[in-house]
Design an enzyme around this catalytic site. Sequence first.
Site, PDB file in Angstrom:
ATOM      1  N   VAL A   1       6.140  -7.285   1.695  1.00  0.00           N
ATOM      2  CA  VAL A   1       6.757  -6.017   2.107  1.00  0.00           C
ATOM      3  C   VAL A   1       7.868  -6.264   3.130  1.00  0.00           C
ATOM      4  O   VAL A   1       8.960  -5.684   3.037  1.00  0.00           O
ATOM      5  CB  VAL A   1       5.688  -5.054   2.681  1.00  0.00           C
ATOM      6  CG1 VAL A   1       6.325  -3.730   3.084  1.00  0.00           C
ATOM      7  CG2 VAL A   1       4.574  -4.823   1.672  1.00  0.00           C
TER       8      VAL A   1
ATOM      9  N   ILE B   1       5.629   5.764  -3.825  1.00  0.00           N
ATOM     10  CA  ILE B   1       5.534   7.209  -4.111  1.00  0.00           C
ATOM     11  C   ILE B   1       5.563   7.987  -2.804  1.00  0.00           C
ATOM     12  O   ILE B   1       4.748   7.736  -1.913  1.00  0.00           O
ATOM     13  CB  ILE B   1       4.200   7.548  -4.817  1.00  0.00           C
ATOM     14  CG1 ILE B   1       4.021   6.715  -6.074  1.00  0.00           C
ATOM     15  CG2 ILE B   1       4.113   9.036  -5.124  1.00  0.00           C
ATOM     16  CD1 ILE B   1       2.644   6.859  -6.698  1.00  0.00           C
TER      17      ILE B   1
ATOM     18  N   LYS C   1      -6.873   4.471   1.897  1.00  0.00           N
ATOM     19  CA  LYS C   1      -5.770   5.381   1.559  1.00  0.00           C
ATOM     20  C   LYS C   1      -6.239   6.826   1.452  1.00  0.00           C
ATOM     21  O   LYS C   1      -5.548   7.744   1.917  1.00  0.00           O
ATOM     22  CB  LYS C   1      -5.104   4.921   0.263  1.00  0.00           C
ATOM     23  CG  LYS C   1      -4.372   3.581   0.419  1.00  0.00           C
ATOM     24  CD  LYS C   1      -3.978   3.007  -0.931  1.00  0.00           C
ATOM     25  CE  LYS C   1      -3.212   1.706  -0.792  1.00  0.00           C
ATOM     26  NZ  LYS C   1      -3.037   1.013  -2.067  1.00  0.00           N
TER      27      LYS C   1
HETATM   28  N1  HSE Z   1      -3.066  -3.989  -2.815  1.00  0.00           N
HETATM   29  C1  HSE Z   1      -2.500  -2.672  -2.830  1.00  0.00           C
HETATM   30  C2  HSE Z   1      -2.616  -2.136  -4.241  1.00  0.00           C
HETATM   31  C3  HSE Z   1      -1.065  -2.740  -2.410  1.00  0.00           C
HETATM   32  O1  HSE Z   1      -2.931  -2.899  -5.140  1.00  0.00           O
HETATM   33  O2  HSE Z   1      -2.405  -0.962  -4.443  1.00  0.00           O
HETATM   34  C4  HSE Z   1      -0.469  -1.410  -2.101  1.00  0.00           C
HETATM   35  O3  HSE Z   1      -1.143  -0.771  -1.066  1.00  0.00           O
END
Ligand code: HSE
Length: 434
Positions: free
Chosen positions: A13, A133, A202
Amino acid sequence: MAIGIGLLGLGTVGAGVAEILLNPSGRHPLVAELELRQVAVRSLARSLPQGLSQELLCTDPAAVVANPAVDLVVEVMGGIEPARSLILAAIEAGKAVVTANKAVIARHGAEIAAAAAAKGVYVLMEAAVGGGIPILEPLKQSLGANRIERVSGIINGTTNYILSRMAAEGASYAAVLADAQALGYAEADPDADVNGGDAADKIAIIVGLAYGGLVDRSEIPTEGIANLQLRDINYARELGYVVKLLAVAERVKTITDTSEVLDVRVHPTLVPKTHPLAGVNGVNNAILVEGDPVGQVMFYGPGAGAGPTASAVVADILNIAAIQQVGGPAAKLDPLLAATSWRSCCLVDSAITKHRNYVRFQAADLPGVIGHIGSCFGAAGVSLQSIVQFQSQGSGAEIVVITHEVQESNFRHALEMILLRSEVEAVVSCLRTL
Ligand code: HSE
């Protein structure tokens, strides 16, 4: 006036962010005002993104945070520590922070938000959820008028990539995971991806913004795909479903305007082939938001990888840079962009939640077995949508049941009753169904 950027981390990133900052041509003119002033790396002996001067590198992230030429700190190193301490140090120094670190925000979001509010600085994290997104800004701003009823999403690119290829090619789990790692989708430790921890981080962040209150990340029921069998993916397909790792948050009960009970969970799920999430394949993510009065809105796009994630990081930097450029007083944060909590949210007791289920039994192929299974479910108040004997191996049978929506405790009780009869050897798989 240029804004000095300090970058903590130059992995997948970080390198993507550096590439955007060093190549502003053709982008919004504000990108050209962002000046990369220092970059913290693990080792100085490494290849660099084109145009990045070796002189900007250092191995001490705390020095980058403290550097007076750095106005805004971008944390893309991952992991809990030292990332948490560095974010707090940047806030303490009055510097805005942009992070892609879902693990830190999901666990220490309250502490970080409190520190940021006290100092009057922004901490933005669009890249932490859904890669490229835009989902957090829409939840904070564009959908701000809604009461959010449910958010359900495919929010881990690695597992979606694995499940898509297993379903399409019958490929082995291990081989596809290795490809996902090589493509830069997986976390450094892919356990967090395949065991559902990354998706749980998340959905915890999404909950904070969709419902205005944080939930305890460690309490979110989480099941990954590591034990998922190709056999169930194939049976699901024959029954009209695809298997996806879903993260779901839904309102169960509103106690008062500032107090809400939520059902939040992560698990492999049978999704009907006609559902909008069923066609989301590969590394793509999708988040379906259901709100009153907007109805259903789906966000779809690349959920992992250098470019998409860097796109979200730089968008956050631009948001903050734009505010700094118009000279807004630092102590007065925009309450929508800063998004502090205003409600207390707690998780429902999972025994009283209601779901549809897929369950596969291994049983003897003898008279009365299907009848026994049906009777036990019926006696527990569990209504069935279908019951199918898929195939027999020797004297054995595989019996797959899909239930209607039932209370979890009733379903569990029925399984116990079914297993009391010796002809039913085992519950081999048990998955949720949309
Ligand atoms: N390892 C995470 C995924 C990366 O596969 O979605 C993005 O957060």
